[in-house]
Design a protein around this motif. Structure first.
Motif, PDB file in Angstrom:
ATOM      1  N   MET A   1       0.835  -1.079   0.357  1.00 45.29           N
ATOM      2  CA  MET A   1      -0.055   0.052  -0.174  1.00 45.29           C
ATOM      3  C   MET A   1       1.079   1.361  -0.009  1.00 45.29           C
ATOM      4  O   MET A   1       1.952   1.110   0.511  1.00 45.29           O
ATOM      5  CB  MET A   1      -0.705   0.105   1.315  1.00 45.29           C
ATOM      6  CG  MET A   1      -2.118   1.302   1.363  1.00 45.29           C
ATOM      7  SD  MET A   1      -2.604   0.998   3.052  1.00 45.29           S
ATOM      8  CE  MET A   1      -3.492  -0.722   2.851  1.00 45.29           C
ATOM      9  N   GLY A   2       0.809   2.052  -0.946  1.00 45.26           N
ATOM     10  CA  GLY A   2       1.201   3.521  -0.491  1.00 45.26           C
ATOM     11  C   GLY A   2       1.102   4.240   0.175  1.00 45.26           C
ATOM     12  O   GLY A   2      -0.080   4.312   0.709  1.00 45.26           O
ATOM     13  N   ILE A   3       2.070   5.813   0.407  1.00 39.37           N
ATOM     14  CA  ILE A   3       1.708   6.061   1.959  1.00 39.37           C
ATOM     15  C   ILE A   3       0.312   7.228   1.120  1.00 39.37           C
ATOM     16  O   ILE A   3      -0.064   7.457   1.860  1.00 39.37           O
ATOM     17  CB  ILE A   3       3.213   6.981   1.505  1.00 39.37           C
ATOM     18  CG1 ILE A   3       2.465   8.497   2.666  1.00 39.37           C
ATOM     19  CG2 ILE A   3       2.887   7.980   0.217  1.00 39.37           C
ATOM     20  CD1 ILE A   3       3.127   7.732   4.107  1.00 39.37           C
ATOM     21  N   THR A   4      -0.061   7.616   0.232  1.00 30.67           N
ATOM     22  CA  THR A   4      -0.952   8.231  -0.102  1.00 30.67           C
ATOM     23  C   THR A   4      -2.460   7.245   0.128  1.00 30.67           C
ATOM     24  O   THR A   4      -3.116   7.540   1.147  1.00 30.67           O
ATOM     25  CB  THR A   4      -1.129   8.261  -1.843  1.00 30.67           C
ATOM     26  OG1 THR A   4      -0.775   9.282  -2.305  1.00 30.67           O
ATOM     27  CG2 THR A   4      -2.730   9.628  -1.901  1.00 30.67           C
ATOM     28  N   SER A   5      -2.676   6.400  -0.160  1.00 32.67           N
ATOM     29  CA  SER A   5      -3.745   4.518   0.430  1.00 32.67           C
ATOM     30  C   SER A   5      -3.498   5.125   2.112  1.00 32.67           C
ATOM     31  O   SER A   5      -4.524   4.739   2.720  1.00 32.67           O
ATOM     32  CB  SER A   5      -3.248   4.021  -0.628  1.00 32.67           C
ATOM     33  OG  SER A   5      -3.723   3.891  -1.768  1.00 32.67           O
ATOM     34  N   GLU A   6      -2.614   4.691   2.405  1.00 34.72           N
ATOM     35  CA  GLU A   6      -2.478   4.906   4.231  1.00 34.72           C
ATOM     36  C   GLU A   6      -2.929   6.393   4.425  1.00 34.72           C
ATOM     37  O   GLU A   6      -3.587   5.998   5.429  1.00 34.72           O
ATOM     38  CB  GLU A   6      -0.683   4.451   4.448  1.00 34.72           C
ATOM     39  CG  GLU A   6      -0.365   3.152   4.313  1.00 34.72           C
ATOM     40  CD  GLU A   6       1.352   3.274   4.508  1.00 34.72           C
ATOM     41  OE1 GLU A   6       1.469   3.609   5.952  1.00 34.72           O
ATOM     42  OE2 GLU A   6       1.522   2.614   3.682  1.00 34.72           O
TER      43      GLU A   6
ATOM     44  N   VAL B   1      -5.211   8.451   3.363  1.00 31.79           N
ATOM     45  CA  VAL B   1      -6.456   8.514   3.263  1.00 31.79           C
ATOM     46  C   VAL B   1      -7.329   7.204   3.994  1.00 31.79           C
ATOM     47  O   VAL B   1      -7.866   7.666   4.653  1.00 31.79           O
ATOM     48  CB  VAL B   1      -6.568   8.408   1.531  1.00 31.79           C
ATOM     49  CG1 VAL B   1      -8.256   7.824   1.369  1.00 31.79           C
ATOM     50  CG2 VAL B   1      -6.190   8.789   0.866  1.00 31.79           C
ATOM     51  N   ASP B   2      -6.937   5.959   3.753  1.00 32.90           N
ATOM     52  CA  ASP B   2      -7.230   5.521   5.282  1.00 32.90           C
ATOM     53  C   ASP B   2      -7.447   5.999   6.946  1.00 32.90           C
ATOM     54  O   ASP B   2      -8.280   5.591   7.176  1.00 32.90           O
ATOM     55  CB  ASP B   2      -6.625   3.914   4.981  1.00 32.90           C
ATOM     56  CG  ASP B   2      -7.292   3.539   4.147  1.00 32.90           C
ATOM     57  OD1 ASP B   2      -7.731   3.389   3.565  1.00 32.90           O
ATOM     58  OD2 ASP B   2      -5.691   2.389   3.760  1.00 32.90           O
TER      59      ASP B   2
ATOM     60  N   SER C   1      -9.891   9.142   6.799  1.00 29.25           N
ATOM     61  CA  SER C   1     -11.077   8.248   6.264  1.00 29.25           C
ATOM     62  C   SER C   1     -11.923   7.820   7.152  1.00 29.25           C
ATOM     63  O   SER C   1     -13.253   7.536   7.770  1.00 29.25           O
ATOM     64  CB  SER C   1     -11.562   7.950   5.186  1.00 29.25           C
ATOM     65  OG  SER C   1     -10.299   6.524   5.008  1.00 29.25           O
ATOM     66  N   GLY C   2     -11.014   6.979   8.446  1.00 28.01           N
ATOM     67  CA  GLY C   2     -11.087   6.167   9.417  1.00 28.01           C
ATOM     68  C   GLY C   2     -11.094   7.231  10.943  1.00 28.01           C
ATOM     69  O   GLY C   2     -11.487   6.447  11.758  1.00 28.01           O
ATOM     70  N   THR C   3     -10.562   8.020  10.952  1.00 26.89           N
ATOM     71  CA  THR C   3     -10.276   9.164  12.089  1.00 26.89           C
ATOM     72  C   THR C   3     -11.684   9.315  12.232  1.00 26.89           C
ATOM     73  O   THR C   3     -12.322  10.365  11.195  1.00 26.89           O
ATOM     74  CB  THR C   3      -9.309   9.782  12.167  1.00 26.89           C
ATOM     75  OG1 THR C   3      -8.337   9.109  11.823  1.00 26.89           O
ATOM     76  CG2 THR C   3      -9.676  11.061  13.024  1.00 26.89           C
TER      77      THR C   3
END
Length: 72
Positions: A1-6, A8-9, A12-14
């Motif tokens: 998983m790339g840094i951007t995906s991390e 975003v996750d 969006s999860g906070t």
């Protein structure tokens, strides 16, 4: 998983409840600072030309241009 995906996750999860009180207070101060700077900036001569340009685009919309009554 790339840094951007991390990132975003994480974002969006906070939830608001997950944020420490000092982070919330700091974010509030930053927001007030942004509003103050944005409103003060509307008095600059350069802002008048930007507003004139936005008006010339004749865009429909409900978004207010800060410090004006212009909607676009």
């Amino acid at each position: 998983m790339g840094i951007t995906s991390e990132y975003v996750d994480f974002c969006s999860g906070t939830q608001y409840e997950d944020l420490p009180t000092d982070v919330i207070e700091y974010a509030k101060r930053l927001l007030l600072d942004f509003i103050g700077v944005a409103l003060f900036g509307t008095r600059a001569d350069s802002s008048k030309s930007v507003v004139a340009f936005i008006k010339s685009l004749n865009l429909p919309g409900d978004c207010t241009t800060i410090g004006t009554t212009l909607k676009c």
